[in-house]
Design an enzyme around this catalytic site. Structure first.
Site, mmCIF file in Angstrom:
data_model
loop_
_atom_site.group_PDB
_atom_site.id
_atom_site.type_symbol
_atom_site.label_atom_id
_atom_site.label_comp_id
_atom_site.label_asym_id
_atom_site.label_seq_id
_atom_site.Cartn_x
_atom_site.Cartn_y
_atom_site.Cartn_z
ATOM 1 N N SER A 61 49.683 17.844 44.209
ATOM 2 C CA SER A 61 50.952 17.331 44.794
ATOM 3 C C SER A 61 50.815 15.779 45.436
ATOM 4 O O SER A 61 49.457 15.360 45.634
ATOM 5 C CB SER A 61 51.463 18.164 45.998
ATOM 6 O OG SER A 61 52.366 17.676 46.878
ATOM 7 N N TYR B 189 50.590 23.722 53.206
ATOM 8 C CA TYR B 189 50.808 22.967 51.754
ATOM 9 C C TYR B 189 49.857 22.114 51.449
ATOM 10 O O TYR B 189 49.057 21.989 50.636
ATOM 11 C CB TYR B 189 52.114 22.547 51.854
ATOM 12 C CG TYR B 189 52.598 22.344 50.149
ATOM 13 C CD1 TYR B 189 53.152 23.118 49.322
ATOM 14 C CD2 TYR B 189 52.788 20.939 50.021
ATOM 15 C CE1 TYR B 189 53.381 22.821 48.137
ATOM 16 C CE2 TYR B 189 53.232 20.562 48.939
ATOM 17 C CZ TYR B 189 53.613 21.450 47.816
ATOM 18 O OH TYR B 189 53.754 21.156 46.602
HETATM 19 P P1 NDP Z 1 60.306 25.879 42.363
HETATM 20 O O1 NDP Z 1 60.510 26.552 43.674
HETATM 21 O O2 NDP Z 1 61.175 25.610 41.216
HETATM 22 O O3 NDP Z 1 59.086 26.776 41.242
HETATM 23 C C1 NDP Z 1 58.088 27.569 41.913
HETATM 24 C C2 NDP Z 1 57.407 28.439 40.664
HETATM 25 O O4 NDP Z 1 56.297 29.119 41.192
HETATM 26 C C3 NDP Z 1 58.650 29.428 40.356
HETATM 27 O O5 NDP Z 1 58.589 29.410 39.206
HETATM 28 C C4 NDP Z 1 58.227 30.726 40.930
HETATM 29 O O6 NDP Z 1 58.555 31.927 40.201
HETATM 30 C C5 NDP Z 1 56.661 30.472 40.889
HETATM 31 N N1 NDP Z 1 55.737 31.214 42.053
HETATM 32 C C6 NDP Z 1 55.883 31.346 43.313
HETATM 33 N N2 NDP Z 1 55.228 32.018 43.960
HETATM 34 C C7 NDP Z 1 54.644 32.855 43.069
HETATM 35 C C8 NDP Z 1 53.936 33.860 42.925
HETATM 36 N N3 NDP Z 1 53.262 34.405 43.870
HETATM 37 N N4 NDP Z 1 53.583 34.562 41.661
HETATM 38 C C9 NDP Z 1 53.936 34.060 40.460
HETATM 39 N N5 NDP Z 1 54.917 32.759 40.507
HETATM 40 C C10 NDP Z 1 55.271 32.351 41.768
HETATM 41 O O7 NDP Z 1 59.204 24.658 42.593
HETATM 42 P P2 NDP Z 1 58.696 23.377 41.820
HETATM 43 O O8 NDP Z 1 58.968 23.387 40.324
HETATM 44 O O9 NDP Z 1 58.947 22.291 42.405
HETATM 45 O O10 NDP Z 1 57.154 23.702 41.973
HETATM 46 C C11 NDP Z 1 56.244 23.945 41.053
HETATM 47 C C12 NDP Z 1 54.596 23.370 41.401
HETATM 48 O O11 NDP Z 1 54.718 22.124 41.754
HETATM 49 C C13 NDP Z 1 54.284 24.101 42.624
HETATM 50 O O12 NDP Z 1 52.727 24.402 42.676
HETATM 51 C C14 NDP Z 1 54.620 22.783 43.581
HETATM 52 O O13 NDP Z 1 53.542 23.065 44.876
HETATM 53 C C15 NDP Z 1 54.309 21.605 42.903
HETATM 54 N N6 NDP Z 1 54.932 20.419 43.468
HETATM 55 C C16 NDP Z 1 56.332 20.135 43.431
HETATM 56 C C17 NDP Z 1 56.749 19.225 43.854
HETATM 57 C C18 NDP Z 1 58.138 19.035 43.947
HETATM 58 O O14 NDP Z 1 58.675 17.757 44.494
HETATM 59 N N7 NDP Z 1 59.174 19.747 43.656
HETATM 60 C C19 NDP Z 1 56.019 18.033 44.143
HETATM 61 C C20 NDP Z 1 54.311 18.354 44.162
HETATM 62 C C21 NDP Z 1 54.152 19.491 43.470
HETATM 63 P P3 NDP Z 1 59.511 32.837 40.782
HETATM 64 O O15 NDP Z 1 60.611 32.101 40.976
HETATM 65 O O16 NDP Z 1 59.569 34.066 39.904
HETATM 66 O O17 NDP Z 1 58.842 33.495 42.062
#
Ligand code: NDP
Length: 257
Positions: A148, A161
């Site tokens: 991130s 985070y």
């Molecule tokens: P979302 O909330 O859209 O997606 C998060 C994903 O992680 C979902 O698919 C969720 O699945 C999954 N997830 C969360 N906890 C678990 C768990 N315990 N086991 C399995 N799956 C899990 O967020 P983003 O797409 O934005 O985030 C994706 C990644 O990118 C993360 O690591 C985030 O920190 C990182 N990121 C995001 C940024 C942003 O601006 N959006 C910037 C920088 C990094 P489910 O819904 O089924 O739980």
């Protein structure tokens, strides 16, 4: 010889954790477009199913798996499913992540702290460690960890985070050093501000902050999940075989300004 872009990952198999939405979905789309077989692994059955339905409209080699990154049995089952289905896993994208906010670091509950560090950092180590013996045996592998901007900057509002995402980069470098001798490359992608469910709240609850952020991004727009596809395909392919331990911002210039 290097294959054309649409065949770049032909005969390769990838697991994308959190591939049922947001950035993971963007990455899954990119890998599938490069002819990779992809398993999207998320907790939410309905999200998994509807994402799979969308992806299958254009790509056949896509499967979903109900997966909780924080459960040891779930991690084992995911790997077994992949190996039983395809016989191999060439690419692991550790993307699943959560955030918790508080006004200041000391106001974050212990539970929130633990859940974030467990999901964003500890689970990456556990899943990777369970899978990597197969990559060592195969003589190659690509591991992509999602960091991130908070791997670089601190955040007073999201201390757990930031700490977890800083850890992701150091973990990436450590694995890269250790596993280069097995021809396993380990890299991190550092997304900037991307419009997903995770950041949705800002648009509605803090529209001024949302606009401030937009104004600070040199590209003058928030990123989209599909903006992560190109880098993920590149880091999954033979074109990046001499790149390991890198942490690559994909942020419209946010981290250099
Ligand atoms: P979302 O909330 O859209 O997606 C998060 C994903 O992680 C979902 O698919 C969720 O699945 C999954 N997830 C969360 N906890 C678990 C768990 N315990 N086991 C399995 N799956 C899990 O967020 P983003 O797409 O934005 O985030 C994706 C990644 O990118 C993360 O690591 C985030 O920190 C990182 N990121 C995001 C940024 C942003 O601006 N959006 C910037 C920088 C990094 P489910 O819904 O089924 O739980």
């Amino acid at each position: 010889m290097i294959a054309t872009a649409d065949k770049l990952l032909q005969n390769k198999v990838a697991i994308v954790t959190g591939g049922n939405g947001g950035i993971g979905f963007g990455i899954a789309q990119g890998l599938l477009a490069a002819s990779c077989a992809v398993i999207i692994a998320g907790r939410d059955r309905k999200k998994n199913e509807s994402t799979l339905e969308t992806l299958r409209k254009t790509h056949t080699e896509c499967k979903d798996f109900i997966f909780d990154a924080n459960s040891e049995s779930s991690r084992k089952n995911l790997i077994n499913f992949a190996l039983e289905t395809y016989g191999r896993v060439d690419i692991l994208v550790n993307n699943a992540g959560i955030t918790r906010r508080s006004l200041e670091p000391d106001l974050l509950s212990d539970l929130d702290w633990r859940q974030v560090v467990d999901t964003n950092l500890n689970s990456i180590h556990y899943l990777t460690s369970a899978l990597v013996p197969n990559m060592k045996k195969a003589g190659s592998g690509k591991i992509i960890n999602i960091g991130s901007m908070m791997s670089i900057f601190g955040s007073g509002y999201a201390a757990s985070y930031s700490a977890s995402k800083g850890g992701v980069v150091q973990y990436t470098k450590s694995c890269a050093v250790a596993w280069a001798k097995y021809n396993i490359q380990v890299n991190a992608i550092l997304p900037g501000w991307i419009d997903t469910q995770m950041t949705d709240g800002l648009k509605t609850s803090a529209p001024v902050r949302y606009q401030e952020i937009t104004g600070r991004i040199p590209a003058n727009r928030w990123g989209r999940p599909e903006d992560m596809a190109g880098i993920a395909v590149f880091l999954s392919s033979q074109m990046s075989d001499y790149i390991t331990g890198a942490a690559i911002p994909v942020d419209g210039g946010y981290s250099v300004y």
